[in-house]
Design an enzyme around this catalytic site. Structure first.
Site, PDB file in Angstrom:
ATOM      1  N   THR A 291       0.823  -1.208   0.000  1.00 41.50           N
ATOM      2  CA  THR A 291       0.000   0.000   0.000  1.00 41.50           C
ATOM      3  C   THR A 291       0.858   1.259   0.000  1.00 41.50           C
ATOM      4  O   THR A 291       0.541   2.251  -0.663  1.00 41.50           O
ATOM      5  CB  THR A 291      -0.944   0.011   1.218  1.00 41.50           C
ATOM      6  OG1 THR A 291      -1.772  -1.153   1.174  1.00 41.50           O
ATOM      7  CG2 THR A 291      -1.818   1.253   1.231  1.00 41.50           C
ATOM      8  N   CYS A 292       1.957   1.216   0.730  1.00 41.47           N
ATOM      9  CA  CYS A 292       2.854   2.372   0.803  1.00 41.47           C
ATOM     10  C   CYS A 292       3.416   2.723  -0.566  1.00 41.47           C
ATOM     11  O   CYS A 292       3.563   3.904  -0.912  1.00 41.47           O
ATOM     12  CB  CYS A 292       4.001   2.081   1.772  1.00 41.47           C
ATOM     13  SG  CYS A 292       3.467   1.527   3.396  1.00 41.47           S
ATOM     14  N   SER A 293       3.733   1.700  -1.359  1.00 40.74           N
ATOM     15  CA  SER A 293       4.360   1.908  -2.664  1.00 40.74           C
ATOM     16  C   SER A 293       3.356   2.152  -3.782  1.00 40.74           C
ATOM     17  O   SER A 293       3.649   2.882  -4.727  1.00 40.74           O
ATOM     18  CB  SER A 293       5.226   0.688  -3.036  1.00 40.74           C
ATOM     19  OG  SER A 293       6.278   0.519  -2.112  1.00 40.74           O
TER      20      SER A 293
END
Length: 247
Positions: free
Chosen positions: A50-52
């Protein structure tokens, strides 16, 4: 977990060892926040899904819109070392984001956002949140709900920019396939700029191949433009699209 908001409070006074080029240096929270309006988003880890895929890219995409609304800097904090954060920023092409490695967890702990993700083999990490900080004081925090997994509901860039400007209207996402030395590509980019549309440029031979653009559009020429998920076509098609918008 009992994660509490720090609104109205000063951010922790912390120093971060960072690597710039071949040299070590230390950045302090005073340098980052003093006298500035800063948007911070914190996440469990660089290179994680999700961060990327969403969290970092969207803040990077909207950076100019934040700046227009008085934000001096956008900072991403994660419990990772500086080498990992630098490589992640490079891979993500997130040139509009300042990445801060909180490898010792001092900032995250001071914010009361340190959580244990031992079940994933992550050890101590940051809970996902975002905040608007003015001259070192937290004005607003968006903390993800305390539930299982990795919720991503309120710390996103769109929630933050709508807090700053409730009337914010986003432009559609724009991508353009180009090739070096192409006059029609230059014309298409000028048209997009004239209409105030920021765009992602995908250069054939560098970022993608003619096979890629042919597979997507059925054509091997450039430019090829997409707006808001809609395939527009080449520079003449783009001019016709804008003319239709005005009519």
């Amino acid at each position: 977990m009992a994660l509490a908001s720090k609104e109205g409070q000063r951010i922790p006074n912390v120093s971060f060892p960072v690597r710039e080029g071949d040299a070590w240096k230390t950045i302090t929270t005073d340098e980052i926040f003093s006298g500035k309006t800063v948007v911070v988003f914190s996440l469990p880890g660089a290179f994680t899904p999700t961060c990327s895929s969403t969290h970092l890219p969207r803040y990077n995409e909207l950076a100019s819109k934040f700046k227009e609304r008085g934000v001096d800097e956008i900072v991403c904090v994660s419990v990772n070392d500086t080498f990992v954060m630098n490589e992640w920023k490079k891979q993500q092409e997130a040139e509009n984001i300042t990445v801060i490695p909180d490898g010792n967890t001092e900032f995250t702990k001071g914010m009361g956002m340190l959580v244990h993700k031992n079940d994933l083999g992550f050890g101590d990490r940051s809970w996902r949140y975002s905040m608007l900080v003015k001259d070192g004081v937290v004005e607003k925090m968006f903390i993800e709900p305390e539930k299982d997994g990795d919720p991503f509901e309120v710390s996103d860039a769109d929630t933050m920019i709508h807090y700053i400007d409730k009337d914010f209207k986003d432009q559609p996402s724009v991508s353009i396939f180009t090739k070096p030395g192409c006059q029609y590509c230059a014309k298409a980019k000028e048209l997009l700029q004239e209409h105030g549309l920021a765009y992602e440029e995908i250069v054939l031979g560098t970022d993608a191949s003619t096979v890629s653009v042919r597979a997507i559009t059925g054509k091997a020429t450039a430019p090829q433009v997409f707006i808001g998920g809609e395939y527009i076509g080449g520079s003449e098609d783009l001019a016709a699209y804008f003319a239709k918008q005005v009519a």
